[in-house]
Design an enzyme around this catalytic site. Structure first.
Site, PDB file in Angstrom:
ATOM      1  N   LYS A  41     -18.076 -15.108   3.609  1.00  0.00           N
ATOM      2  CA  LYS A  41     -19.110 -14.051   3.728  1.00  0.00           C
ATOM      3  C   LYS A  41     -20.083 -14.362   2.746  1.00  0.00           C
ATOM      4  O   LYS A  41     -20.288 -13.456   1.856  1.00  0.00           O
ATOM      5  CB  LYS A  41     -18.762 -12.851   4.119  1.00  0.00           C
ATOM      6  CG  LYS A  41     -17.819 -12.658   5.181  1.00  0.00           C
ATOM      7  CD  LYS A  41     -17.593 -11.245   5.564  1.00  0.00           C
ATOM      8  CE  LYS A  41     -16.077 -11.002   5.922  1.00  0.00           C
ATOM      9  NZ  LYS A  41     -15.340  -9.763   5.429  1.00  0.00           N
ATOM     10  N   GLY A  88      -7.971  -7.968  -0.569  1.00  0.00           N
ATOM     11  CA  GLY A  88      -8.013  -8.817   0.416  1.00  0.00           C
ATOM     12  C   GLY A  88      -7.337 -10.239   0.461  1.00  0.00           C
ATOM     13  O   GLY A  88      -6.247 -10.337  -0.219  1.00  0.00           O
ATOM     14  N   GLY A 128     -13.263  -4.530   0.492  1.00  0.00           N
ATOM     15  CA  GLY A 128     -14.405  -4.079   0.979  1.00  0.00           C
ATOM     16  C   GLY A 128     -14.605  -3.224  -0.161  1.00  0.00           C
ATOM     17  O   GLY A 128     -15.947  -3.146  -0.848  1.00  0.00           O
ATOM     18  N   ARG A 144       0.668  -1.250  -0.106  1.00  0.00           N
ATOM     19  CA  ARG A 144       0.033   0.054   0.233  1.00  0.00           C
ATOM     20  C   ARG A 144       0.933   1.409  -0.055  1.00  0.00           C
ATOM     21  O   ARG A 144       0.265   2.237  -0.353  1.00  0.00           O
ATOM     22  CB  ARG A 144      -1.176   0.068   1.147  1.00  0.00           C
ATOM     23  CG  ARG A 144      -2.010  -0.929   0.945  1.00  0.00           C
ATOM     24  CD  ARG A 144      -2.996  -0.945   2.087  1.00  0.00           C
ATOM     25  NE  ARG A 144      -4.380  -1.440   1.737  1.00  0.00           N
ATOM     26  CZ  ARG A 144      -5.316  -1.871   2.337  1.00  0.00           C
ATOM     27  NH1 ARG A 144      -5.087  -1.726   3.778  1.00  0.00           N
ATOM     28  NH2 ARG A 144      -6.516  -2.687   1.897  1.00  0.00           N
TER      29      ARG A 144
HETATM   30  P1  AMP Z   1     -14.031 -13.496   2.833  1.00  0.00           P
HETATM   31  O1  AMP Z   1     -13.657 -12.472   4.140  1.00  0.00           O
HETATM   32  O2  AMP Z   1     -15.639 -13.676   2.965  1.00  0.00           O
HETATM   33  O3  AMP Z   1     -13.601 -13.340   1.487  1.00  0.00           O
HETATM   34  O4  AMP Z   1     -13.724 -14.883   3.479  1.00  0.00           O
HETATM   35  C1  AMP Z   1     -12.293 -15.272   3.547  1.00  0.00           C
HETATM   36  C2  AMP Z   1     -12.390 -16.597   4.509  1.00  0.00           C
HETATM   37  O5  AMP Z   1     -13.027 -17.356   3.948  1.00  0.00           O
HETATM   38  C3  AMP Z   1     -11.018 -17.025   4.500  1.00  0.00           C
HETATM   39  O6  AMP Z   1     -10.442 -16.657   5.770  1.00  0.00           O
HETATM   40  C4  AMP Z   1     -10.829 -18.238   4.002  1.00  0.00           C
HETATM   41  O7  AMP Z   1     -10.253 -19.175   4.921  1.00  0.00           O
HETATM   42  C5  AMP Z   1     -12.549 -18.777   4.147  1.00  0.00           C
HETATM   43  N1  AMP Z   1     -13.190 -19.764   3.617  1.00  0.00           N
HETATM   44  C6  AMP Z   1     -13.310 -20.021   2.479  1.00  0.00           C
HETATM   45  N2  AMP Z   1     -13.757 -21.185   2.109  1.00  0.00           N
HETATM   46  C7  AMP Z   1     -13.803 -21.765   3.469  1.00  0.00           C
HETATM   47  C8  AMP Z   1     -14.765 -23.023   3.456  1.00  0.00           C
HETATM   48  N3  AMP Z   1     -15.029 -23.920   2.662  1.00  0.00           N
HETATM   49  N4  AMP Z   1     -14.562 -23.243   5.010  1.00  0.00           N
HETATM   50  C9  AMP Z   1     -14.462 -22.412   5.704  1.00  0.00           C
HETATM   51  N5  AMP Z   1     -13.861 -21.202   5.730  1.00  0.00           N
HETATM   52  C10 AMP Z   1     -13.662 -20.848   4.154  1.00  0.00           C
END
Ligand code: AMP
Length: 397
Positions: free
Chosen positions: A201, A354, A377, A37
Site C-alpha cells: 500500500k 502485520g 495499522g 495477542r
Molecule cells: P501492506 O499491507 O501494505 O504492508 O502490504 C503487504 C503485502 O504486500 C503482502 O501481502 C505482500 O505480498 C505484498 N507485496 C509486497 N511486495 C510486493 C510486490 N513487489 N508485488 C506484489 N505484492 C507485494
C-alpha cells in the site's frame, strides 16, 4: 514517555474494571491459530486480579458487522485465557454484549474474578462510536483500562466512547509498552536511526515516509511501494505494483531526503516474474531493468546485501512491511534477509506489526527483536506522527 495514567496509578480493590483488550486473533474452525495477542494481554490482567479488581474483559474479533455471528464469538478466547491464567474466565455469552446475561455475570463477580464479554462488534453502534453502546459498557464498570493497541487508531465505543461515561480511564501495560517503544524510537532514537518500509500500500505509507524523513538517518524502501519510486525516476516497471498518482510525491520525497541529508535507499536489483505466481518464470534484473510485461516481486540479491549493510551499525531500527510478495516462497528471500539482518545487530529493533511481525515470528527471530508491535495499522499511524484516539482518551498524568 507516555503522559497518560496507567494501571500503576490507580487502586482497583473491590472495583469493577472494564479492560479493552485486543483479542482479535486468527481462528480456524474455532481454534486459535496464533495466540500472541492473548499472551500480550496477560500482564495487565494479572496485575488487576492481584490488586483485587473485578476484571471484565472486552474485545472485538473480526468483522461481524453489527450482528451476532457465532463463528466470531469470543467463546474460544475465554477457554484459552482460562488455561493461560490458570483461573476461570467466565464467558458472558450475550447477543447484546451488555444484555441480561452479561449484567448477571458481572453482578455475581467477587474480587479477583474475571469475566469476558461477547464480541463488541456484535453491536452496530461499536464502530460508529455511538452513545447507546458506550453507555451500556460504562454501566458495567467503575474504572476503564484500555490495553488494545491494535485498535488505538480507531475511535469506537469500547475504546473511546466509553471513556466519556467513566471517571477513571487509564492505559494498560501493553499499550504503555507499545507507545514507549514506538514513541522513544521516533522522538528520542539512539542514532544511527534506520527505518525500513515495504508492503503493497504505497499510498497508505506515503505519509509515514514524509514524517520519518524528518527523524531518521537512513530510510530504506522495498516491497511493492518501491516501483512508484522507480517509475518516478523514469524506469520501466512492467506490470509491477504502481501508483501513478504518487510519482510526483516520490520525487518530492527523494528531494526532501537530499535536502535533509537523509540517506534514502531503494532497490538496486529486482526479482521479476512473468506471472503473480510461485511457479512463474523468474529473472533477476539490475536498476531500471524490469522487462515490459514482467513484474517485480522481491528485492534482488545485491539489494539484500545493501539493506543488510545499511542496518549493520544502526542503533535503532523500525521495520514495517515485507520486501516482496513473501507469502510465495520464491519471493520471500528479501523479507527473510531483512529479518535476519535485524536479528543479527546490536540495536533497538522494532517490528511494526502485520506482515513483518508474522514474518519475523515464522522465521523464529521473534526473541531477537526488542519489540514486535501487536498493531499494524496503529503502529503505522503512530509513525505518521498522528495522535491515536484510543490513547488520547485516557486520563492525563
Ligand atoms: P501492506 O499491507 O501494505 O504492508 O502490504 C503487504 C503485502 O504486500 C503482502 O501481502 C505482500 O505480498 C505484498 N507485496 C509486497 N511486495 C510486493 C510486490 N513487489 N508485488 C506484489 N505484492 C507485494
Amino acid at each position: 514517555m507516555l503522559n497518560k495514567k496507567s494501571v500503576d496509578d490507580i487502586n482497583v480493590k473491590g472495583k469493577r474494571v472494564l479492560v479493552r483488550c485486543d483479542f482479535n486473533v486468527p481462528l480456524q474452525e474455532g481454534k486459535i491459530t496464533d495466540e500472541n495477542r492473548l499472551v500480550a494481554a496477560l500482564p495487565t490482567i494479572k496485575k488487576l486480579i492481584a490488586d483485587g479488581g473485578k476484571v471484565i474483559l472486552c474485545s472485538h474479533l473480526g468483522k461481524p458487522k453489527g450482528e451476532p455471528k457465532p463463528e466470531l464469538s469470543l467463546a474460544p478466547v475465554a477457554k484459552r485465557l482460562t488455561e493461560l491464567l490458570g483461573q476461570e474466565v467466565v464467558f458472558a455469552a450475550d447477543p447484546e454484549v451488555v444484555g441480561p446475561n452479561a449484567k448477571a455475570a458481572v453482578a455475581a463477580m467477587k474480587d479477583g474474578d474475571v469475566v469476558l464479554l461477547e464480541n463488541t462488534r456484535y453491536r452496530k453502534e461499536e464502530t460508529k462510536n455511538e452513545d447507546a453502546f458506550s453507555k451500556d459498557l460504562a454501566s458495567l464498570c467503575d474504572v476503564f483500562v484500555n490495553d488494545a493497541f491494535g485498535t488505538a487508531h480507531r475511535a469506537h465505543c469500547s475504546n473511546v466512547g466509553v471513556t466519556k461515561y467513566v471517571d477513571t480511564a487509564v492505559v494498560g501495560y501493553l499499550m504503555q509498552k507499545e507507545i514507549d517503544f514506538l514513541g522513544n524510537a521516533v522522538e528520542h532514537p539512539e542514532r544511527p536511526f534506520v527505518a525500513i518500509l515495504g508492503g503493497a500500500k504505497v499510498s497508505s505509507k506515503i505519509s509515514v515516509i514524509n514524517n520519518l524523513l524528518d527523524k531518521v538517518d537512513t530510510l530504506i524502501i522495498g516491497g511493492g511501494m518501491a516501483y512508484t519510486f522507480f517509475a518516478a525516476k523514469g524506469y520501466e516497471v512492467g506490470t509491477s505494483l504502481l501508483e501513478e498518482d504518487y510519482k510526483q510525491y516520490a520525487l518530492d520525497m527523494i528531494q526532501k531526503a537530499k535536502d535533509k541529508g537523509v540517506k534514502l535507499l531503494i532497490p538496486v536489483d529486482t526479482v521479476i516474474a512473468d506471472d503473480f505466481s510461485n511457479d512463474a518464470n523468474i529473472k533477476v534484473v539490475g536498476e531500471g531493468g524490469i522487462l515490459p510485461g514482467w513484474m517485480g516481486l522481491d528485492i534482488g540479491p545485491k539489494t539484500r546485501e545493501l539493506f543488510a549493510d545499511a542496518v549493520k551499525d544502526a542503533k535503532t531500527v523500525v521495520w514495517n512491511g515485507p520486501m516482496g510478495a513473501f507469502e510465495m516462497p520464491n519471493f520471500a528471500k528479501g523479507t527473510i534477509a531483512v529479518a535476519k539482518a535485524l536479528a543479527d545487530i546490536d540495536a533497538t529493533t522494532i517490528i511494526g506489526g502485520g506482515d513483518s511481525a508474522a514474518a519475523v515470528n515464522q522465521l523464529g527471530y521473534g526473541d531477537k527483536m526488542s519489540h514486535i508491535s501487536t498493531g499494524g495499522g496503529a503502529s503505522l499511524e503512530f509513525l505518521e506522527g498522528k495522535e491515536l484516539p484510543g490513547v488520547a482518551a485516557a486520563n492525563d498524568k
